[in-house]
Design a protein around this motif. Structure first.
Motif, PDB file in Angstrom:
ATOM      1  N   LYS A   1      -0.565  -6.196   0.696  1.00 46.86           N
ATOM      2  CA  LYS A   1      -1.711  -5.291   0.417  1.00 46.86           C
ATOM      3  C   LYS A   1      -1.310  -4.509  -0.952  1.00 46.86           C
ATOM      4  CE  LYS A   1       0.452  -1.682   3.292  1.00 46.86           C
ATOM      5  NZ  LYS A   1       0.232  -0.916   4.447  1.00 46.86           N
ATOM      6  N   ILE A   2      -2.280  -4.176  -1.857  1.00 45.30           N
ATOM      7  CA  ILE A   2      -2.323  -3.598  -3.110  1.00 45.30           C
ATOM      8  C   ILE A   2      -2.217  -2.127  -2.758  1.00 45.30           C
ATOM      9  CG2 ILE A   2      -2.952  -3.651  -5.460  1.00 45.30           C
ATOM     10  CD1 ILE A   2      -2.366  -6.595  -4.348  1.00 45.30           C
ATOM     11  N   VAL A   3      -0.750  -1.640  -3.077  1.00 48.78           N
ATOM     12  CA  VAL A   3      -0.682   0.036  -3.035  1.00 48.78           C
ATOM     13  C   VAL A   3      -0.961   0.791  -4.209  1.00 48.78           C
ATOM     14  CG1 VAL A   3       0.547  -0.564  -1.021  1.00 48.78           C
ATOM     15  CG2 VAL A   3       1.692  -0.302  -3.032  1.00 48.78           C
ATOM     16  N   GLY A   4      -1.006   0.026  -5.503  1.00 49.42           N
ATOM     17  CA  GLY A   4      -1.155   0.681  -6.668  1.00 49.42           C
ATOM     18  C   GLY A   4      -1.075  -0.084  -7.891  1.00 49.42           C
ATOM     19  N   VAL A   5      -1.949   0.559  -9.005  1.00 51.57           N
ATOM     20  CA  VAL A   5      -2.171  -0.137 -10.272  1.00 51.57           C
ATOM     21  C   VAL A   5      -1.527   0.901 -11.172  1.00 51.57           C
ATOM     22  CG1 VAL A   5      -3.707  -1.100 -11.918  1.00 51.57           C
ATOM     23  CG2 VAL A   5      -3.903  -1.429  -9.483  1.00 51.57           C
ATOM     24  N   LEU A   6      -0.637   0.281 -12.161  1.00 47.07           N
ATOM     25  CA  LEU A   6      -0.080   1.168 -13.085  1.00 47.07           C
ATOM     26  C   LEU A   6      -0.405   0.599 -14.624  1.00 47.07           C
ATOM     27  CD1 LEU A   6       3.394   3.017 -13.188  1.00 47.07           C
ATOM     28  CD2 LEU A   6       2.589   1.308 -15.249  1.00 47.07           C
ATOM     29  N   SER A   7      -0.786   1.185 -15.481  1.00 49.79           N
ATOM     30  CA  SER A   7      -0.955   0.856 -16.784  1.00 49.79           C
ATOM     31  C   SER A   7      -0.273   1.501 -17.985  1.00 49.79           C
ATOM     32  CB  SER A   7      -2.693   0.999 -17.094  1.00 49.79           C
ATOM     33  OG  SER A   7      -2.810   0.587 -18.514  1.00 49.79           O
TER      34      SER A   7
END
Length: 206
Positions: A42-48
Motif C-alpha cells: 500500500k502506498i503511504v506517502g509521496v515525496l518530491s
C-alpha cells in the motif's frame, strides 16, 4: 554485482513510499495497482524534491500524504537526505520506490535503505545507463530496448535487477516513439516488480 534471490512466500501488505520529481506517471501506476485488494503493498506517502511536481497533486487527490524536501533548502546533499530519511521513517515505510526522482541520493541514505529501495530505469540494464537511454539504444542499432526495475545501490543504475521487460525497436523509430512504447512497459513492469519484493519473491542478496 550482488545477486537477487527469488522465493515463494506470503506477506502482509508492505508500506511503500514513492519519490518523484515531476508528473509521476510510474507513481500513478503503482498507486492504481495498490488499489487491488490482493496487491501486497500500500502506498503511504509521496515525496518530491520539487514543490511544483505534478505528481503531488495527483497524490493529494488520492488522499496520500505528501512532502517536499528540496536540496536548495539544505546546506548539502547529505543534510537533505537526512531530512528525506526522516520523512520516510515518519511514514513507517517498508519499501521506497524511486519513480522519476531526478537526483542522485547520497550513499548514506542508499545504504540505510539497501534491499528496500527500488528504481525503474528505461533500458535493459546493464545497457544504456544514465540519461538519454532511447537515443543511446537507437545510436547502437539495438534490435530491442526496454526497462528494468532494480534495487538501488550507491553506483548509478548498478543495483541487481528484479524484473525487465523487452520492447522491440521498430524501423523508423525516433527517441520519442521508442520512449512512448517503453513507458507503457514501465507502467506494467514496476507494479509487478514491487509486488515481487513485497511478497518476498525477490530479495537483495547482501
Amino acid at each position: 554485482m550482488p545477486a537477487v534471490r527469488r522465493f515463494e512466500s506470503a506477506t502482509n501488505k508492505k508500506r511503500v513510499a514513492i519519490l518523484i520529481s515531476g508528473r509521476g506517471s510510474n507513481m500513478r501506476a503503482l498507486v492504481e495497482a495498490a488499489k487491488a485488494p490482493d496487491y501486497p503493498a500500500k502506498i503511504v506517502g509521496v515525496l518530491s524534491n520539487k514543490a511544483d511536481a505534478e505528481g503531488l497533486a495527483f497524490a493529494a487527490v488520492e488522499a496520500i500524504p505528501t512532502a517536499v524536501r528540496s536540496l536548495r533548502d539544505y546546506p548539502d546533499k547529505a543534510a537533505a537526505d537526512v531530512a528525506i530519511d526522516a520523512v520516510l521513517r515518519g511514514w513507517h515505510a517498508d519499501i521506497v520506490c524511486l519513480a522519476g526522482f531526478m537526483r542522485l541520493l547520497s550513499p548514506g541514505l542508499v545504504d540505510r535503505w539497501r534491499g528496500r529501495m527500488l528504481n525503474i530505469h528505461p533500458s535493459l540494464l546493464p545497457l544504456h545507463k544514465g540519461l538519454h537511454t532511447h537515443e543511446q539504444a537507437l545510436a547502437t542499432g539495438a534490435a530491442e530496448h526496454g526497462c528494468t526495475v532494480h534495487f538501488v545501490t550507491p553506483g548509478m543504475d548498478e543495483g541487481p535487477s528484479i524484473l525487465q521487460t523487452r520492447v522491440p525497436v521498430l524501423p523508423g523509430d525516433t527517441p520519442e516513439s521508442l520512449a512512448a512504447r517503453v513507458l507503457v512497459a514501465e507502467h506494467a513492469t514496476y507494479p509487478r516488480a514491487l509486488a515481487m519484493v513485497a511478497r518476498g519473491e525477490a530479495r537483495f542478496e547482501r
